[in-house]
Design a protein around this motif. Sequence first.
Motif, PDB file in Angstrom:
ATOM      1  N   VAL A 281       0.828  -1.359   0.236  1.00 38.92           N
ATOM      2  CA  VAL A 281       0.044   0.158  -0.072  1.00 38.92           C
ATOM      3  C   VAL A 281       0.847   1.389   0.435  1.00 38.92           C
ATOM      4  O   VAL A 281       0.058   2.339  -0.457  1.00 38.92           O
ATOM      5  CB  VAL A 281      -0.958  -0.231   1.165  1.00 38.92           C
ATOM      6  N   PHE A 313      -5.750   3.513   2.518  1.00 38.96           N
ATOM      7  CA  PHE A 313      -5.144   3.832   1.476  1.00 38.96           C
ATOM      8  C   PHE A 313      -3.970   5.321   2.440  1.00 38.96           C
ATOM      9  O   PHE A 313      -3.526   5.501   2.490  1.00 38.96           O
ATOM     10  CB  PHE A 313      -5.452   4.796   0.202  1.00 38.96           C
ATOM     11  N   THR A 530      -6.545  -3.709  -0.689  1.00 41.37           N
ATOM     12  CA  THR A 530      -6.359  -2.636  -1.000  1.00 41.37           C
ATOM     13  C   THR A 530      -4.753  -2.461  -1.329  1.00 41.37           C
ATOM     14  O   THR A 530      -3.943  -2.173  -2.255  1.00 41.37           O
ATOM     15  CB  THR A 530      -5.998  -1.635  -0.070  1.00 41.37           C
ATOM     16  N   ALA A 534      -3.041  -2.154  -4.702  1.00 41.08           N
ATOM     17  CA  ALA A 534      -1.987  -1.073  -5.455  1.00 41.08           C
ATOM     18  C   ALA A 534      -0.950  -1.332  -6.154  1.00 41.08           C
ATOM     19  O   ALA A 534      -0.274  -1.273  -6.601  1.00 41.08           O
ATOM     20  CB  ALA A 534      -1.355  -0.891  -3.539  1.00 41.08           C
TER      21      ALA A 534
END
Length: 537
Positions: A281, A313, A530, A534
């Motif tokens: 991330v 994020f 996430t 990413a």
Amino acid sequence: MSRNVPALPDTVAPEAGFTVPDTTADIIAEVQTDTTGEVTINGATRTVTGNDEAGVREEIIGLVVETARTRGQSVLLQVSDEQGDWPLTVHPNGRVESAGPVVVGRHPKPAHTVPLPVQNSSSRSAVPIEADARTPFAALLQPPAAEAAADEPDDEPVSLFESLLAPLAVAAEPRASVGGAERTPSLPVASAPVASEPVTSVPVTSRPATSPFVTSPAAAAAATSTTVPPNLADFLSSRPPAPTGPAEHGWQGAMRRLTGGLVSLAPSPAEQMQRSAISAVQRSLNGPRTIVVLNPKGGAHKTTATLLIAATFGIYRGGYTLAWDNNETMGTLGVRAQAARHTNTAVDLLRDLDRFGDARSRVGDLDNYVRSQGDAQFDALASDLDPAGAASIDDVAFRKLHTTLSRFYRVLVIDTGNNMRASNWEAAVETSDQLVIVSTIREDTGYGAASLLDGLRQKGHADKVAQAVTVLASPSKTADEQLSARLHDHFRQLTRTVVDVPYDASLVGGGPLNVDALAPRTRSAWLQATAAIAEGL
């Protein structure tokens, strides 16, 4: 050493254990001495050029690697140059290996000759040899006859092929006579003795030559690009990874804290996975990136996913993240986000967009339009919330907003509406760097996600679909395992990866998102999701 130096054989026997392929080469290539070459693939001949012979070889290998990747399998390449024929195996990953014995001296070139002196052991007089600055070493190492020194044994064989590959001994300023004038030849001189006895050919033991095409994996990967010297960035990127710190979570972390650090255990596999996800991330991005969350079915978890992706994020990257509701009319992201002192939306920002057209505008000037989400460290931009309003966002308005907002935010996470035909919906897909397909584990939302992917591929977005991330959210404490397996099987074949996020009671009410109220397993699952997103940025 034997009194008779054998003539260099036309072919070189392979080493023990070195297999020779019994198939013919798929591709034929020839390297010329004028920095050009020819490659014949599937009967079609193509001319390649380079700055030198090494450059021509790189071009040839680049073309063959592309062919191997297209075919999805390794290919056999037969390369001819002035040193001989080189059978090679070229793999789709760029690795090049020898495929058999080398045939030496099969392609002699026309010689522009000068006499090179070779010392006779008895008379020490110069014997001219026809040679060229571009003639292969093999032509220089085949004297008509030779005799060995008297003080060496007579039964030791000589390997001329090894000497062909090794640097030649350079005589001290040899002189050659050309047309009555003396000059120093441009080639090194082989110190080979010459004898008047006839040559008797005897077998020699030798080993396969090292092909100039056979490369290490690192060199093969760079074969299709121009070689450049390393710079500071290369030096910094060569640093070894930072050592893994002691455990912070689980019983390993508890033991470290209870003993004041006297017992410091390594992190568990689960904690190591979490650390890897955080690193993903936090990875460096090459400019602002846009993530678009999609599903044409309402209630598919899109808005929740948008907020949680932005929060992840924001928390791990330290801000400069925006969650943006790109509904053409009314959306619910503004309701699910933490409130602000104002009620301005994307429509208000669009109206005042000229204020942000010069270099003097600052990210703080956006505070009157976006809503700060506190410790989650991201901002939210709501869509129009006026049920009686006539304003809407079309593709032109979206692009204007996106251009401006990309100046102030590093990551933009865009929630979308349910109308795949809306111009602002299509504009969001076109500007996206990463698509996120969201669905709950239900037949209706799964149907919506599947039809969405079909539509995107038909509209020319097949590449973006293939790189998309699918997020499957459990709608209850116990999900339908059979349906979950069906959804995984379907979307795994269409998108880059499929991740699961669990049911969380704190999200059921539909109120403003409170990250602190999420269960630890929920936060961990969205961190993994996430991180997968990413990876595509």
